[in-house]
Write a protein that holds these residues in place. Sequence first.
Motif, PDB file in Angstrom:
ATOM      1  N   ASN A 137     -53.914   8.100   4.765  1.00  0.00           N
ATOM      2  CA  ASN A 137     -52.990   7.284   3.959  1.00  0.00           C
ATOM      3  C   ASN A 137     -51.552   7.776   4.104  1.00  0.00           C
ATOM      4  N   PRO A 138     -50.996   7.658   5.295  1.00  0.00           N
ATOM      5  CA  PRO A 138     -49.634   8.169   5.493  1.00  0.00           C
ATOM      6  C   PRO A 138     -48.610   7.450   4.628  1.00  0.00           C
ATOM      7  N   ASP A 139     -48.801   6.160   4.347  1.00  0.00           N
ATOM      8  CA  ASP A 139     -47.803   5.404   3.610  1.00  0.00           C
ATOM      9  C   ASP A 139     -47.547   5.981   2.221  1.00  0.00           C
ATOM     10  N   SER A 140     -48.608   6.412   1.545  1.00  0.00           N
ATOM     11  CA  SER A 140     -48.455   6.908   0.180  1.00  0.00           C
ATOM     12  C   SER A 140     -48.063   8.379   0.117  1.00  0.00           C
ATOM     13  N   THR A 141     -48.079   9.073   1.246  1.00  0.00           N
ATOM     14  CA  THR A 141     -47.742  10.501   1.234  1.00  0.00           C
ATOM     15  C   THR A 141     -46.356  10.792   1.809  1.00  0.00           C
ATOM     16  N   ILE A 142     -45.744   9.805   2.463  1.00  0.00           N
ATOM     17  CA  ILE A 142     -44.390  10.012   2.998  1.00  0.00           C
ATOM     18  C   ILE A 142     -43.414  10.170   1.841  1.00  0.00           C
ATOM     19  N   GLY A 143     -42.625  11.227   1.882  1.00  0.00           N
ATOM     20  CA  GLY A 143     -41.739  11.561   0.780  1.00  0.00           C
ATOM     21  C   GLY A 143     -40.494  10.705   0.707  1.00  0.00           C
ATOM     22  N   GLY A 144     -39.782  10.865  -0.408  1.00  0.00           N
ATOM     23  CA  GLY A 144     -38.526  10.175  -0.618  1.00  0.00           C
ATOM     24  C   GLY A 144     -37.410  11.161  -0.890  1.00  0.00           C
ATOM     25  N   VAL A 145     -36.282  10.658  -1.395  1.00  0.00           N
ATOM     26  CA  VAL A 145     -35.107  11.488  -1.629  1.00  0.00           C
ATOM     27  C   VAL A 145     -34.575  11.248  -3.035  1.00  0.00           C
ATOM     28  N   ASP A 146     -34.280  12.338  -3.727  1.00  0.00           N
ATOM     29  CA  ASP A 146     -33.605  12.270  -5.011  1.00  0.00           C
ATOM     30  C   ASP A 146     -32.505  13.323  -5.025  1.00  0.00           C
ATOM     31  N   LEU A 147     -31.314  12.901  -4.616  1.00  0.00           N
ATOM     32  CA  LEU A 147     -30.145  13.787  -4.636  1.00  0.00           C
ATOM     33  C   LEU A 147     -29.251  13.335  -5.789  1.00  0.00           C
ATOM     34  N   SER A 148     -29.768  13.456  -7.000  1.00  0.00           N
ATOM     35  CA  SER A 148     -29.041  12.971  -8.167  1.00  0.00           C
ATOM     36  C   SER A 148     -28.266  14.074  -8.881  1.00  0.00           C
ATOM     37  N   GLY A 149     -28.292  15.270  -8.329  1.00  0.00           N
ATOM     38  CA  GLY A 149     -27.552  16.374  -8.929  1.00  0.00           C
ATOM     39  C   GLY A 149     -27.001  17.282  -7.857  1.00  0.00           C
ATOM     40  N   PHE A 155     -28.101   6.853   6.851  1.00  0.00           N
ATOM     41  CA  PHE A 155     -29.248   7.013   5.962  1.00  0.00           C
ATOM     42  C   PHE A 155     -30.209   5.869   6.274  1.00  0.00           C
ATOM     43  N   TYR A 156     -31.430   6.221   6.657  1.00  0.00           N
ATOM     44  CA  TYR A 156     -32.374   5.221   7.157  1.00  0.00           C
ATOM     45  C   TYR A 156     -33.633   5.214   6.307  1.00  0.00           C
ATOM     46  N   PHE A 157     -33.814   4.146   5.537  1.00  0.00           N
ATOM     47  CA  PHE A 157     -34.987   3.966   4.682  1.00  0.00           C
ATOM     48  C   PHE A 157     -35.491   2.529   4.863  1.00  0.00           C
ATOM     49  N   PRO A 158     -36.138   2.222   6.000  1.00  0.00           N
ATOM     50  CA  PRO A 158     -36.425   0.830   6.359  1.00  0.00           C
ATOM     51  C   PRO A 158     -37.420   0.110   5.461  1.00  0.00           C
ATOM     52  N   LYS A 159     -38.173   0.833   4.634  1.00  0.00           N
ATOM     53  CA  LYS A 159     -39.153   0.183   3.771  1.00  0.00           C
ATOM     54  C   LYS A 159     -38.892   0.428   2.283  1.00  0.00           C
ATOM     55  N   GLN A 160     -37.836   1.133   1.956  1.00  0.00           N
ATOM     56  CA  GLN A 160     -37.588   1.452   0.554  1.00  0.00           C
ATOM     57  C   GLN A 160     -36.123   1.225   0.186  1.00  0.00           C
ATOM     58  N   GLU A 161     -35.886   1.203  -1.106  1.00  0.00           N
ATOM     59  CA  GLU A 161     -34.539   0.995  -1.627  1.00  0.00           C
ATOM     60  C   GLU A 161     -33.736   2.291  -1.613  1.00  0.00           C
ATOM     61  N   VAL A 162     -32.448   2.159  -1.364  1.00  0.00           N
ATOM     62  CA  VAL A 162     -31.520   3.279  -1.497  1.00  0.00           C
ATOM     63  C   VAL A 162     -30.487   2.914  -2.548  1.00  0.00           C
ATOM     64  N   ARG A 206     -43.379   3.852   8.060  1.00  0.00           N
ATOM     65  CA  ARG A 206     -44.713   3.609   7.497  1.00  0.00           C
ATOM     66  C   ARG A 206     -44.730   3.817   5.987  1.00  0.00           C
ATOM     67  N   ALA A 207     -43.630   4.253   5.411  1.00  0.00           N
ATOM     68  CA  ALA A 207     -43.586   4.538   3.974  1.00  0.00           C
ATOM     69  C   ALA A 207     -43.916   3.295   3.164  1.00  0.00           C
ATOM     70  N   SER A 208     -44.554   3.496   2.029  1.00  0.00           N
ATOM     71  CA  SER A 208     -44.915   2.379   1.170  1.00  0.00           C
ATOM     72  C   SER A 208     -43.665   1.784   0.543  1.00  0.00           C
ATOM     73  N   THR A 209     -43.711   0.489   0.271  1.00  0.00           N
ATOM     74  CA  THR A 209     -42.570  -0.191  -0.334  1.00  0.00           C
ATOM     75  C   THR A 209     -42.574   0.004  -1.849  1.00  0.00           C
ATOM     76  N   GLY A 210     -41.451  -0.267  -2.460  1.00  0.00           N
ATOM     77  CA  GLY A 210     -41.378  -0.224  -3.915  1.00  0.00           C
ATOM     78  C   GLY A 210     -40.657   0.970  -4.492  1.00  0.00           C
ATOM     79  N   ALA A 211     -40.558   2.059  -3.745  1.00  0.00           N
ATOM     80  CA  ALA A 211     -39.906   3.262  -4.270  1.00  0.00           C
ATOM     81  C   ALA A 211     -38.388   3.179  -4.099  1.00  0.00           C
ATOM     82  N   THR A 212     -37.669   3.958  -4.911  1.00  0.00           N
ATOM     83  CA  THR A 212     -36.211   4.011  -4.842  1.00  0.00           C
ATOM     84  C   THR A 212     -35.765   5.425  -4.504  1.00  0.00           C
ATOM     85  N   ASN A 213     -34.852   5.533  -3.557  1.00  0.00           N
ATOM     86  CA  ASN A 213     -34.260   6.814  -3.180  1.00  0.00           C
ATOM     87  C   ASN A 213     -32.839   6.865  -3.721  1.00  0.00           C
ATOM     88  N   THR A 214     -32.497   7.959  -4.381  1.00  0.00           N
ATOM     89  CA  THR A 214     -31.201   8.069  -5.028  1.00  0.00           C
ATOM     90  C   THR A 214     -30.323   9.085  -4.298  1.00  0.00           C
TER      91      THR A 214
END
Length: 372
Positions: free
Chosen positions: A275-287, A331-338, A310-318
């Motif tokens: 299940n690579p889609d659900s395990t690919i990490g995201g980014v939170d640089l909010s501090g 910054f490249y996040f082809p399946k998720q929001e930035v 291959r990352a799952s859709t729906g997540a937000t990277n900050t």
Amino acid sequence: KRELQRAADSAAIAGVYAKVQSASYNDAVTTDLARNNDIAGITINTSATSAPSAGAYTSDANAVRVSLSAKQQLSFSSMFMSSAPTITATATATIVPSGEYCVVSLVNTATTGISVGGTTDVNLGCGMITNSTSMDAAVAFGDSTVDGSPIAAVGGIDASDNWTDDTVLLPFTMAQADPFANINPPTPSGCQKFSDYDLGNNNKPGGVVDLSSQTGTICIKETGGSPPSLDIKGDVRLGNATYVLDATSLKMTATAAKLSCNGCTIILTSSSTANPDSTIGGVDLSGGTANLVSPETGTYKGISIYQDRRASTGATNTISGNVGSSFEGAFYFPKQEVKFVGTSSVTFKCVQMVAWTVVFSGTSNVENDCSG
């Protein structure tokens, strides 16, 4: 003559559409003529060329020129002409350059692709485009101001006073191809916890982790937390290397934390085959403070942060631009929001944002400098 001209016009346009989608313009011209040339019983001679050698668009690599000719006996002139005259029609189509896009939203559904709100001031120095088919594909609202041209969308664009007066709006345009579609992540190998590289274990408030001498490919895989994350807490200085985060997110939320690198790419991917889609990490640089500069050479030239498509859709990277932060590269996040949230003291040096959807919010001030 009118029938020939209409067929030539349509075929030339079809040829250009094929070229910009990396398809055969000759095949497109042939197919279009078969559909639109309905002059029954007359043999049509066809010539189609790209980068024409004649006409107003000589040597234009994007141009397609279609010439049609046919012999047709005419009722009146046949009384004094010994042979049927040749009737010709020529059409040339090409692309009208509309500018460079440094914000690309790849969403191709009826969902808003680019959203600018709050009191954000965005000065891009280039344009934005979204593949969204929504009638509100790109919107700016609240007290936000957007200075970037053109603003383009496959769907409609919300006409508002938030776009500056000189902004060119291009609704119902062609979809933008993924600019990094041919760039793939490496297969993670030899991964270790970040603490194994940080032998002094100084990734803590007030601590310094100097890894600036690192080169090559460094793989990091964390196991703690949900999701597992490389949590920047101290002053972490990365080297001129490719950092592969295997099923690991990048996190920096502490106000005093610092993350810097000059010539590195951070890649979010997963070695999981189940299940690579659900395990690919995201980014939170909010501090904290981030200073990221992409490499000038190599496979990931120009890319600061790359998320596996291959990352799952729906997540937000900050990505927040706090005091003293600076960014250079893509910054490249082809399946998720930035989501960009920042302050007026952030430096953006020719940053490109390619994501499923892009949001600017809060009180951020994005001044993107692409000079030179």
